[in-house]
Structure formats: structure tokens, C-alpha cells
Enzyme design. Structure first.
Site, PDB file in Angstrom:
ATOM      1  N   ASP A 132      35.627  37.544  33.246  1.00 18.23           N
ATOM      2  CA  ASP A 132      36.289  38.338  34.267  1.00 18.23           C
ATOM      3  C   ASP A 132      37.723  37.809  34.325  1.00 18.23           C
ATOM      4  O   ASP A 132      37.996  36.693  33.886  1.00 18.23           O
ATOM      5  CB  ASP A 132      35.587  38.144  35.615  1.00 18.23           C
ATOM      6  CG  ASP A 132      36.341  38.771  36.754  1.00 18.23           C
ATOM      7  OD1 ASP A 132      36.624  39.987  36.689  1.00 18.23           O
ATOM      8  OD2 ASP A 132      36.674  38.049  37.715  1.00 18.23           O
ATOM      9  N   MET A 133      38.651  38.572  34.852  1.00 13.72           N
ATOM     10  CA  MET A 133      40.041  38.124  34.876  1.00 13.72           C
ATOM     11  C   MET A 133      40.455  37.591  36.247  1.00 13.72           C
ATOM     12  O   MET A 133      40.766  36.417  36.397  1.00 13.72           O
ATOM     13  CB  MET A 133      40.971  39.267  34.452  1.00 13.72           C
ATOM     14  CG  MET A 133      42.421  38.836  34.312  1.00 13.72           C
ATOM     15  SD  MET A 133      43.516  40.173  33.790  1.00 13.72           S
ATOM     16  CE  MET A 133      43.651  41.116  35.318  1.00 13.72           C
ATOM     17  N   ASP A 134      40.446  38.462  37.266  1.00 14.06           N
ATOM     18  CA  ASP A 134      40.960  38.095  38.585  1.00 14.06           C
ATOM     19  C   ASP A 134      40.069  37.070  39.263  1.00 14.06           C
ATOM     20  O   ASP A 134      38.897  37.331  39.511  1.00 14.06           O
ATOM     21  CB  ASP A 134      41.076  39.343  39.463  1.00 14.06           C
ATOM     22  CG  ASP A 134      42.037  40.359  38.876  1.00 14.06           C
ATOM     23  OD1 ASP A 134      43.216  40.011  38.723  1.00 14.06           O
ATOM     24  OD2 ASP A 134      41.599  41.480  38.565  1.00 14.06           O
ATOM     25  N   ASP A 155      33.422  35.333  38.997  1.00 20.05           N
ATOM     26  CA  ASP A 155      33.610  34.719  40.312  1.00 20.05           C
ATOM     27  C   ASP A 155      33.166  35.637  41.441  1.00 20.05           C
ATOM     28  O   ASP A 155      33.398  35.322  42.602  1.00 20.05           O
ATOM     29  CB  ASP A 155      35.086  34.349  40.521  1.00 20.05           C
ATOM     30  CG  ASP A 155      35.945  35.580  40.753  1.00 20.05           C
ATOM     31  OD1 ASP A 155      36.814  35.531  41.645  1.00 20.05           O
ATOM     32  OD2 ASP A 155      35.763  36.592  40.060  1.00 20.05           O
TER      33      ASP A 155
END
Length: 188
Positions: A11-13, A167
Site C-alpha cells: 500500500d502507499m499512503d 496500514d
């Protein structure tokens, strides 16, 4: 530690990039135009959801008659002007660097592709990933498995041989639905 996996998906954010404070500031700026605010806990619960879905929840909370897609575009425009100057990689980027060239890796994000590509390129990280799958690449967003299944497909790896780093609860649900193992980075 991740030797048994044929592909790694991030995931990025909030997972590999510290974008959350900037996203919250953009929401404050845009919502202030309409004399609205967001509830911090409600926002955390929606982590991983596409921007329009968050906009829809805020609109419903305020009983406003706004278009969630238009509000999402305003927020995206605001965040674009802020992100390149404020975002930094999180410590998990060390895992990305350690596995570069050893396994295919992808980013599966709820952000729009223009933002994801701009951020990863600006920070010199784009070359680590063979695929970037964003909210505008799939019809069904997290917690549906589509984002991560498309990542696996683009990496050429069977879903059951992938591990996802996430997250957010929506992302962890999506990984499970895709038949992938998941690492909750909040516990690292």
C-alpha cells in the site's frame, strides 16, 4: 523473512509514504470552503478507501447536498499542490530497497494514479515497482480484492504467492479476500 513469497505488494499512503498529514490538511482546506469538518476517527476508519468514498461519508455526516466526485476532485487538486513538498518515505521503504531485483514488487493504492505516479517518481522510488495499481484502475476498491489481484496479475505472480504490506483495515481485508498473506505495518 519474505523468501517464501514470489511477489511483494505495498500500500502507499501510510505504509511506504508518510502522506497522511498532507491528506488531512488538504481535507481541512477543502472542507473549510463549505464550513464542514471531518471527524479524525471516522477518517482513520476510511483509510484505504478512494477519495470519493471519503467525500461521500463526509457529505452524509453533514447532510450536505454536494457531489462526492466533485468534492473528491477538489481535495485531489489541493493535495497535488502540497504533496511533492511535504511527503517523505516511511521506514518500510527499506524492505522495498532490500527486495529490489529479488522479487517483483507493486504498489496497490487507494490514491489516484496521477498522485501515486507523481509521488513515487518525485521521491525516486518508482523504479522499484513493476506495477502501480491505483483507485482509477479498478472498479471495486478496497476492501474488495481487485487492487491486489491486478497487482499480482501485472507482476505475473499467482495471488496466493504474494504478501501485502498494509496500514488500513480495508487493505488487510482486501489482501485476505485476494487469498494473499498480509503484514499489518501498524504492528511493526
Amino acid at each position: 523473512m519474505y523468501e517464501r513469497y514470489a511477489g511483494l505488494i505495498f500500500d502507499m499512503d501510510g505504509t511506504i509514504l508518510d502522506t497522511e498529514p498532507t491528506h488531512r490538511q488538504a481535507w481541512r482546506e477543502v472542507l473549510g470552503r463549505y464550513d464542514m469538518r471531518f471527524d479524525e476517527q471516522a477518517m482513520v476508519a476510511l483509510n484505504g478507501a478512494p477519495t470519493w468514498r471519503i467525500a461521500q461519508a463526509i457529505i452524509e455526516q453533514h447532510h450536505a447536498s454536494l457531489d462526492p466526485y466533485a468534492l473528491a476532485r477538489e481535495k485531489t487538486d489541493a493535495v497535488k499542490t502540497m504533496l511533492l513538498d511535504t511527503v517523505r518515505p516511511l521506514p518500510l521503504i527499506d524492505v522495498v530497497k532490500a527486495w529490489h531485483g529479488r522479487r517483483p514488487m507493486a504498489v496497490g493504492t487507494g490514491s489516484e494514479s496521477a498522485i501515486a505516479e507523481a509521488l513515487l517518481t518525485h521521491l525516486g522510488l518508482r523504479h522499484y515497482f513493476s506495477a502501480v495499481v491505483a483507485a482509477d484502475h479498478v472498479k471495486n476498491h478496497k476492501p474488495a480484492p481487485d487492487t491486489f489481484l491486478l497487482c499480482a496479475s501485472q507482476m505475473g505472480v499467482e495471488p496466493g504467492r504474494c504478501v501485502v504490506f498494509e496500514d488500513a483495515d480495508f487493505g488487510l481485508q482486501a489482501a485476505k479476500s485476494a487469498g494473499m498473506d498480509a503484514v499489518d505495518v501498524r504492528l511493526l
